[in-house]
Write an enzyme that holds these catalytic residues in place. Structure first.
Site, PDB file in Angstrom:
ATOM      1  N   CYS A   1       3.352  -3.075  -5.918  1.00  0.00           N
ATOM      2  CA  CYS A   1       3.166  -1.764  -5.281  1.00  0.00           C
ATOM      3  C   CYS A   1       2.371  -0.787  -6.148  1.00  0.00           C
ATOM      4  O   CYS A   1       1.435  -0.162  -5.640  1.00  0.00           O
ATOM      5  CB  CYS A   1       4.501  -1.152  -4.871  1.00  0.00           C
ATOM      6  SG  CYS A   1       5.897  -2.249  -4.885  1.00  0.00           S
TER       7      CYS A   1
ATOM      8  N   ARG B   1       9.857 -11.923 -12.581  1.00  0.00           N
ATOM      9  CA  ARG B   1      11.165 -11.249 -12.594  1.00  0.00           C
ATOM     10  C   ARG B   1      12.105 -12.014 -13.507  1.00  0.00           C
ATOM     11  O   ARG B   1      12.157 -13.244 -13.466  1.00  0.00           O
ATOM     12  CB  ARG B   1      11.743 -11.161 -11.177  1.00  0.00           C
ATOM     13  CG  ARG B   1      10.909 -10.251 -10.297  1.00  0.00           C
ATOM     14  CD  ARG B   1      11.506 -10.034  -8.929  1.00  0.00           C
ATOM     15  NE  ARG B   1      10.549  -9.273  -8.119  1.00  0.00           N
ATOM     16  CZ  ARG B   1      10.707  -8.972  -6.857  1.00  0.00           C
ATOM     17  NH1 ARG B   1      11.804  -9.352  -6.215  1.00  0.00           N
ATOM     18  NH2 ARG B   1       9.794  -8.282  -6.205  1.00  0.00           N
TER      19      ARG B   1
ATOM     20  N   GLN C   1       3.843 -13.482  -4.228  1.00  0.00           N
ATOM     21  CA  GLN C   1       4.202 -12.796  -2.974  1.00  0.00           C
ATOM     22  C   GLN C   1       3.067 -12.807  -1.963  1.00  0.00           C
ATOM     23  O   GLN C   1       1.900 -12.702  -2.332  1.00  0.00           O
ATOM     24  CB  GLN C   1       4.546 -11.324  -3.258  1.00  0.00           C
ATOM     25  CG  GLN C   1       5.963 -11.086  -3.708  1.00  0.00           C
ATOM     26  CD  GLN C   1       6.379  -9.625  -3.512  1.00  0.00           C
ATOM     27  OE1 GLN C   1       6.170  -9.031  -2.463  1.00  0.00           O
ATOM     28  NE2 GLN C   1       6.966  -9.052  -4.551  1.00  0.00           N
TER      29      GLN C   1
ATOM     30  N   ASP D   1       2.104 -10.365  -0.121  1.00  0.00           N
ATOM     31  CA  ASP D   1       2.459  -8.945  -0.145  1.00  0.00           C
ATOM     32  C   ASP D   1       1.437  -8.081   0.583  1.00  0.00           C
ATOM     33  O   ASP D   1       0.265  -8.451   0.700  1.00  0.00           O
ATOM     34  CB  ASP D   1       2.532  -8.500  -1.623  1.00  0.00           C
ATOM     35  CG  ASP D   1       3.389  -7.258  -1.798  1.00  0.00           C
ATOM     36  OD1 ASP D   1       3.970  -6.797  -0.809  1.00  0.00           O
ATOM     37  OD2 ASP D   1       3.467  -6.752  -2.939  1.00  0.00           O
TER      38      ASP D   1
ATOM     39  N   HIS E   1       0.860  -3.553   1.323  1.00  0.00           N
ATOM     40  CA  HIS E   1       1.350  -2.179   1.414  1.00  0.00           C
ATOM     41  C   HIS E   1       0.527  -1.461   2.466  1.00  0.00           C
ATOM     42  O   HIS E   1      -0.699  -1.470   2.416  1.00  0.00           O
ATOM     43  CB  HIS E   1       1.274  -1.504   0.041  1.00  0.00           C
ATOM     44  CG  HIS E   1       2.213  -2.161  -0.929  1.00  0.00           C
ATOM     45  ND1 HIS E   1       1.815  -3.193  -1.742  1.00  0.00           N
ATOM     46  CD2 HIS E   1       3.539  -1.984  -1.140  1.00  0.00           C
ATOM     47  CE1 HIS E   1       2.864  -3.611  -2.437  1.00  0.00           C
ATOM     48  NE2 HIS E   1       3.920  -2.899  -2.101  1.00  0.00           N
TER      49      HIS E   1
ATOM     50  N   LYS F   1      15.307  -1.430   3.671  1.00  0.00           N
ATOM     51  CA  LYS F   1      14.516  -2.603   4.050  1.00  0.00           C
ATOM     52  C   LYS F   1      15.039  -3.220   5.346  1.00  0.00           C
ATOM     53  O   LYS F   1      16.237  -3.180   5.613  1.00  0.00           O
ATOM     54  CB  LYS F   1      14.626  -3.703   2.985  1.00  0.00           C
ATOM     55  CG  LYS F   1      14.370  -3.278   1.572  1.00  0.00           C
ATOM     56  CD  LYS F   1      14.248  -4.503   0.663  1.00  0.00           C
ATOM     57  CE  LYS F   1      15.579  -5.110   0.297  1.00  0.00           C
ATOM     58  NZ  LYS F   1      15.456  -6.344  -0.467  1.00  0.00           N
TER      59      LYS F   1
ATOM     60  N   HIS G   1       6.149  -1.357   2.699  1.00  0.00           N
ATOM     61  CA  HIS G   1       5.959  -2.580   1.907  1.00  0.00           C
ATOM     62  C   HIS G   1       6.373  -3.736   2.815  1.00  0.00           C
ATOM     63  O   HIS G   1       7.403  -3.641   3.478  1.00  0.00           O
ATOM     64  CB  HIS G   1       6.898  -2.656   0.697  1.00  0.00           C
ATOM     65  CG  HIS G   1       6.900  -1.460  -0.197  1.00  0.00           C
ATOM     66  ND1 HIS G   1       6.641  -1.564  -1.552  1.00  0.00           N
ATOM     67  CD2 HIS G   1       7.163  -0.147   0.026  1.00  0.00           C
ATOM     68  CE1 HIS G   1       6.760  -0.374  -2.115  1.00  0.00           C
ATOM     69  NE2 HIS G   1       7.072   0.512  -1.175  1.00  0.00           N
TER      70      HIS G   1
HETATM   71  C1  TSB Z   1       7.258  -6.531  -0.178  1.00  0.00           C
HETATM   72  N1  TSB Z   1       7.540  -4.349  -3.244  1.00  0.00           N
HETATM   73  C2  TSB Z   1       8.013  -5.232  -2.216  1.00  0.00           C
HETATM   74  C3  TSB Z   1       6.847  -5.889  -1.520  1.00  0.00           C
HETATM   75  O1  TSB Z   1       5.824  -4.957  -1.262  1.00  0.00           O
HETATM   76  C4  TSB Z   1       8.933  -6.272  -2.874  1.00  0.00           C
HETATM   77  O2  TSB Z   1       8.666  -6.723  -3.978  1.00  0.00           O
HETATM   78  N2  TSB Z   1       9.979  -6.647  -2.159  1.00  0.00           N
HETATM   79  S1  TSB Z   1      11.073  -7.721  -2.628  1.00  0.00           S
HETATM   80  O3  TSB Z   1      11.593  -7.379  -3.897  1.00  0.00           O
HETATM   81  O4  TSB Z   1      12.037  -7.808  -1.573  1.00  0.00           O
HETATM   82  O5  TSB Z   1      10.364  -9.107  -2.756  1.00  0.00           O
HETATM   83  C5  TSB Z   1       9.624  -9.633  -1.689  1.00  0.00           C
HETATM   84  C6  TSB Z   1      10.074 -11.028  -1.307  1.00  0.00           C
HETATM   85  O6  TSB Z   1       9.992 -11.886  -2.449  1.00  0.00           O
HETATM   86  C7  TSB Z   1      11.540 -11.129  -0.910  1.00  0.00           C
HETATM   87  O7  TSB Z   1      11.691 -10.774   0.430  1.00  0.00           O
HETATM   88  C8  TSB Z   1      11.831 -12.602  -1.144  1.00  0.00           C
HETATM   89  O8  TSB Z   1      11.453 -13.380  -0.037  1.00  0.00           O
HETATM   90  C9  TSB Z   1      10.919 -12.950  -2.305  1.00  0.00           C
HETATM   91  N3  TSB Z   1      11.609 -13.092  -3.617  1.00  0.00           N
HETATM   92  C10 TSB Z   1      12.265 -12.115  -4.284  1.00  0.00           C
HETATM   93  N4  TSB Z   1      12.728 -12.566  -5.468  1.00  0.00           N
HETATM   94  C11 TSB Z   1      12.354 -13.873  -5.550  1.00  0.00           C
HETATM   95  C12 TSB Z   1      12.525 -14.896  -6.537  1.00  0.00           C
HETATM   96  N5  TSB Z   1      13.158 -14.659  -7.675  1.00  0.00           N
HETATM   97  N6  TSB Z   1      12.009 -16.120  -6.294  1.00  0.00           N
HETATM   98  C13 TSB Z   1      11.341 -16.365  -5.142  1.00  0.00           C
HETATM   99  N7  TSB Z   1      11.137 -15.440  -4.198  1.00  0.00           N
HETATM  100  C14 TSB Z   1      11.633 -14.213  -4.378  1.00  0.00           C
HETATM  101 ZN    ZN Z   2       5.885  -3.213  -2.648  1.00  0.00          ZN
END
Ligand code: TSB
Ligand code: ZN
Length: 583
Positions: free
Chosen positions: A276, A305, A323, A325, A327, A411, A457
């Site tokens: 983001c 992460r 992702q 992803d 925005h 969300k 997002h």
């Molecule tokens: C959607 N900032 C938002 C983005 O713009 C975001 O990061 N959202 S999130 O934290 O929910 O992450 C997005 C998606 O990543 C989640 O819906 C999930 O499907 C996936 N995700 C989250 N953590 C993990 C992980 N550790 N391993 C694999 N996939 C993951």
């Molecule tokens: Zn985001």
């Protein structure tokens, strides 16, 4: 898969079965000391201290035999109520039970359940006799820290499940077996889709050529689909300065999930956990008028992460992910329409992948948790009620969950159950009034004033990692043709006579963009066909004299026994239609 905790009668049965287990263990290991034996979604377990003795799965057979003996002897299960002194006296040899008794609230009645020579503290209720516990199965054994604290001793945890009749038990065991066979970690290895290595580290998966091929198809699919929906795609760096994350608020509310800072001379960099902040700056790179909005910035972006090493799981939960992803920068009056578009995009993608088993979750903040969530009640109330209203207006069937929001906003998550029973988020759509503020984002409205956009997002496939884990489990590794690493496997009946023709067909299919393999090894035909099925290749071509003479191909589709003979042009047509329909 059944959730034992949701059924009262099953819970009672499983609780009683935990006592039965402890009873049998006490007979076989007289020095055993018992901690707790709760009912869980998957049945029950008991945590037991066996001194220096360590038991493994093989020992479960003997324990099972002893449990069956107690069942057969039909012991009455009786409730007794005790004073604290009486309880301490009865359990004086078991420090774990003493711990429990000492920590019970003074006003609580201490109850215990007795069956023959075994007595255990318990609130109950229980079944009336051991005879009712006939249909059980011990499932596995593992270590578990006393009170879940890694500084404490490791106890032995034995898991099991109990049903009212044999049929239900059998059905459940079959479902467990099926789930084990669907587990993406097992299939990922067997089908050579991805791998990991301790030298790389936990939660860091390497995609092998087969897996990478599927991923490339997924990437192309979603990018094309998003482009049609008016998205613009960008590339941004996986690193950012600490200040970037201080500006966004990640530093205050998300730091524990991030890898630590890299310090160099005067710089402080971090691996990004989300994209983001970079996308906010892309928006800010130019001036915007109300007419330009919505602006949709998409990226297939790697994120990092710091997931706990105990929580990582194959591709489902990783430490480096990618992702799908985007925005979306919208005017307040566009929120509803844009969220609806995201929901429709999700539904359309789910149709393409035949995803039917999911639920919508409205993920809200936990008001008390000031550390996890940005502290602005007014902003939160507005965002939450707005998103709830949009979902209600869209007639979506959703449930609400407190404490599952992102730090910046509520969300809409799409939840699925993995083969091993994890409840995970696949797609997500999030409403955010915070980051536009933090990054001072603006557009010019009709009156020429600078006003704030709202950010949505969203991730449709979530991450390619988690989506792949899901796909493997849903398809049991039998990918549809458009995704399959190898679409067609060409096998000559006899290398001496039919290899030339097999090569010609192989080249023809490759020329026409079909991912094809030619199996020219000197192995028996039956062996090669079986292997083709084990690898779950959608189409196996078997080419012999008939095919050479008639210039045809004979194919077998994965999952069928029948062989169909057609011209190579017709075969190609069938393949192309199959790819187009995605079925
Ligand atoms: C959607 N900032 C938002 C983005 O713009 C975001 O990061 N959202 S999130 O934290 O929910 O992450 C997005 C998606 O990543 C989640 O819906 C999930 O499907 C996936 N995700 C989250 N953590 C993990 C992980 N550790 N391993 C694999 N996939 C993951
Ligand atoms: Zn985001």
């Amino acid at each position: 898969m059944i959730n034992v905790k949701e059924h009262e009668q099953l819970s009672i049965l499983n609780h009683s079965a935990a006592h039965l287990l402890a009873h049998a263990v006490k007979h076989l290991y007289p020095n055993a000391k018992f901690w707790v034996g709760p009912v869980i979604e998957e049945g029950f377990y008991y945590d037991i201290d066996l001194g220096d003795e360590v038991i493994n799965e093989d020992d479960l057979e003997q324990i099972t035999k002893e449990m069956k003996k107690i069942v057969k002897s039909d012991k009455l299960i009786k409730r007794i109520e005790l004073s604290k002194e009486e309880a301490l006296e009865i359990f004086k040899d078991d420090p774990y039970k003493i711990d429990l008794i000492e920590n019970m609230p003074a006003e609580e009645i201490i109850s215990a359940y007795k069956q023959d020579d075994f007595i255990d503290l318990c609130k109950g209720p229980h079944v009336s006799t051991t005879k009712k516990l006939k249909h059980f199965k011990l499932l596995k054994v593992s270590g578990a820290y006393y009170k879940g604290d890694s500084k404490n001793k490791v106890l032995q945890r034995i898991y099991g499940i109990c049903f009212e009749n044999e049929e239900d038990l059998e059905k459940h065991l079959e479902a467990l077996e099926d789930a084990k066979n669907r587990d993406h970690r097992k299939l990922g290895k067997e089908l050579e889709l991805f791998t990991s290595h301790e030298l790389v580290g936990p939660g860091l998966q390497m995609w092998l050529p087969n897996g990478a091929t599927v991923r490339t198809e997924l990437e192309n699919y979603i990018r094309t689909k998003e482009t049609k929906e008016g998205y613009d795609h960008v590339y941004t760096p996986s690193l950012g300065s600490v200040d970037l994350y201080k500006t966004s608020g990640h530093w205050d509310h998300y730091k524990d999930d991030m890898f630590p800072v890299m310090k160099m001379d005067n710089e402080e960099l971090v691996l990004r956990p989300m994209n983001c902040p970079h996308h906010m700056l892309i928006y800010k790179n130019s001036l915007h008028s109300y007419r330009d909005l919505p602006i949709r910035i998409g990226e297939l972006a790697p994120d990092f992460r710091y997931e706990a090493s105990g929580a990582v799981c194959g591709l489902e939960r990783v430490r480096q992910m990618c992702q799908n992803d985007a925005h979306l920068f919208v005017r307040p009056d566009q929120i509803k329409e844009e969220v609806a578009k995201v929901v429709n995009l999700i539904l359309s993608v789910y149709e393409d992948f035949n995803i039917t088993n999911y639920s919508f979750r409205l993920s809200l903040r936990d008001k008390e948790d000031k550390e996890k969530y940005f502290d602005d009640d007014e902003m939160w109330d507005k965002a939450e009620s707005e998103l709830r209203k949009v979902l209600t207006d869209l007639n979506l069937n959703f449930y609400e969950a407190k404490g599952e929001a992102a730090f910046y906003g509520p969300k809409l998550d799409v939840q699925i159950k993995s083969a091993i029973g994890h409840d995970v988020t696949l797609s997500t759509c999030q409403l955010d009034f915070l980051l536009p503020e933090r990054f001072d984002l603006t557009y010019t409205n009709e009156k020429g004033e600078k006003v704030r956009p709202v950010v949505i997002h969203r991730a449709i496939l979530g991450t390619f990692d988690r989506f792949m884990a899901y796909l493997i489990e849903e398809t049991k590794g039998a990918f549809p043709l458009w995704l399959a690493p190898t679409g067609v496997n060409v096998i000559p009946v006899n290398n001496g006579y039919h290899l030339e023709y097999a090569k010609e067909i192989y080249e023809f299919l490759k020329e026409n963009d079909i991912r094809t393999k030619l199996d020219a090894r000197d192995e028996k035909l039956g062996y090669k066909i079986r292997e083709s099925v084990t690898k779950k290749i959608p189409f196996t071509l078997i080419l012999g004299q008939n095919e050479v003479d008639n210039q045809t191909v004979s194919y077998r589709k994965y999952g069928t026994e029948e062989t169909v003979t057609v011209s190579k042009e017709d075969f190609l047509k069938i393949l192309k239609e199959n790819i187009k329909s995605k079925k």
